[in-house]
Design a protein around this motif. Structure first.
Motif, PDB file in Angstrom:
ATOM      1  N   SER A 214      -9.848   0.413  11.603  1.00 58.24           N
ATOM      2  CA  SER A 214     -11.001  -0.362  11.748  1.00 58.24           C
ATOM      3  C   SER A 214     -10.754  -1.742  12.724  1.00 58.24           C
ATOM      4  N   LYS A 215      -9.426  -1.889  12.709  1.00 57.41           N
ATOM      5  CA  LYS A 215      -8.829  -3.173  13.422  1.00 57.41           C
ATOM      6  C   LYS A 215      -8.356  -2.653  14.752  1.00 57.41           C
TER       7      LYS A 215
ATOM      8  N   TYR B 254       1.329   4.352   2.090  1.00 57.80           N
ATOM      9  CA  TYR B 254       0.793   5.085   3.102  1.00 57.80           C
ATOM     10  C   TYR B 254       0.969   6.502   2.988  1.00 57.80           C
TER      11      TYR B 254
ATOM     12  N   SER C 153       0.838  -1.154   0.051  1.00 53.23           N
ATOM     13  CA  SER C 153       0.007  -0.033   0.038  1.00 53.23           C
ATOM     14  C   SER C 153       0.891   1.308   0.100  1.00 53.23           C
TER      15      SER C 153
ATOM     16  N   VAL D 140      -5.423   4.728   9.072  1.00 60.20           N
ATOM     17  CA  VAL D 140      -4.925   3.754   9.837  1.00 60.20           C
ATOM     18  C   VAL D 140      -4.590   4.472  11.271  1.00 60.20           C
TER      19      VAL D 140
ATOM     20  N   ALA E  29      -3.260   7.403   6.659  1.00 64.77           N
ATOM     21  CA  ALA E  29      -3.768   6.479   5.763  1.00 64.77           C
ATOM     22  C   ALA E  29      -3.385   5.639   5.005  1.00 64.77           C
ATOM     23  N   ARG E  30      -3.785   4.774   4.265  1.00 67.38           N
ATOM     24  CA  ARG E  30      -3.105   4.222   3.090  1.00 67.38           C
ATOM     25  C   ARG E  30      -4.097   3.989   2.119  1.00 67.38           C
TER      26      ARG E  30
ATOM     27  N   ALA F 263     -12.547   4.157  14.898  1.00 67.84           N
ATOM     28  CA  ALA F 263     -12.534   4.652  13.520  1.00 67.84           C
ATOM     29  C   ALA F 263     -13.487   5.997  13.632  1.00 67.84           C
TER      30      ALA F 263
ATOM     31  N   ASP G 185      -4.945  -0.903  10.219  1.00 66.44           N
ATOM     32  CA  ASP G 185      -5.952  -0.092   9.902  1.00 66.44           C
ATOM     33  C   ASP G 185      -6.647   0.245  11.070  1.00 66.44           C
TER      34      ASP G 185
ATOM     35  N   ILE H 113      -8.037   4.083   3.402  1.00 67.94           N
ATOM     36  CA  ILE H 113      -8.268   3.429   4.487  1.00 67.94           C
ATOM     37  C   ILE H 113      -7.628   4.046   5.643  1.00 67.94           C
TER      38      ILE H 113
ATOM     39  N   ARG I 158      -4.322   1.218  -1.122  1.00 69.21           N
ATOM     40  CA  ARG I 158      -3.840  -0.150  -1.821  1.00 69.21           C
ATOM     41  C   ARG I 158      -3.206   0.209  -3.298  1.00 69.21           C
TER      42      ARG I 158
END
Length: 144
Positions: free
Chosen positions: A121-122, A59, A57, A97, A68-69, A128, A119, A95, A71
């Motif tokens: 979200s993880k 970044y 990705s 991060v 953010a990143r 988020a 990320d 996305i 892909r």
């Protein structure tokens, strides 16, 4: 194992500003490129291109924070007025991060997969939805 690229998002004020710019760029490129993608042109092709194309990705650093990143889909050669360049074809999805502070640099840098932030979200339930400054402060306190 993939290797990522790290780049400063020059002129971008926030993650939301970045999203707006990507949307405007996609609208302005209708008919010129495939939907859902955008291209970032750089002078040199990454020497570690096989590793970058193996799930890497790009970044983005915004205002001193890696935040953010996008892909990487392909690395294409293009010729501009001043010679050959590399067009990095990117997925148009930004996305978020987990923010990390980063110093300014010129061009792009490699980022090993083990050093890449997860990320957002993880990162935990509801992370988020938090403002980037609050996330950075919680992270500095070891709470996120």
């Amino acid at each position: 194992m993939p290797v990522h690229l790290l780049k400063l998002a020059v002129g971008i004020e926030s993650l939301e500003h970045f999203r707006e710019r990507l949307k405007a760029r996609a609208e302005g490129a209708k008919g010129k490129q495939q939907p859902g993608h955008f291209t970032h042109v750089t002078r040199h092709r990454p020497k570690r291109d096989k590793e970058v194309l193996d799930g890497g990705s790009l970044y983005w650093v915004v205002k001193g924070q890696l935040c953010a990143r996008t892909r990487i889909l392909a690395l294409d050669e293009v010729t501009l007025d001043d010679g050959p360049h590399c067009a990095i074809k990117l997925e148009a999805k930004l996305i978020p991060v987990l923010p990390q502070p980063r110093r300014p640099h010129q061009g792009w840098r490699y980022l090993e997969d083990a050093d890449a932030p997860p990320d957002l979200s993880k990162a935990g339930e509801g992370a988020a939805d938090l403002p980037p400054k609050l996330i950075a402060e919680l992270r500095s306190l070891g709470l996120l």
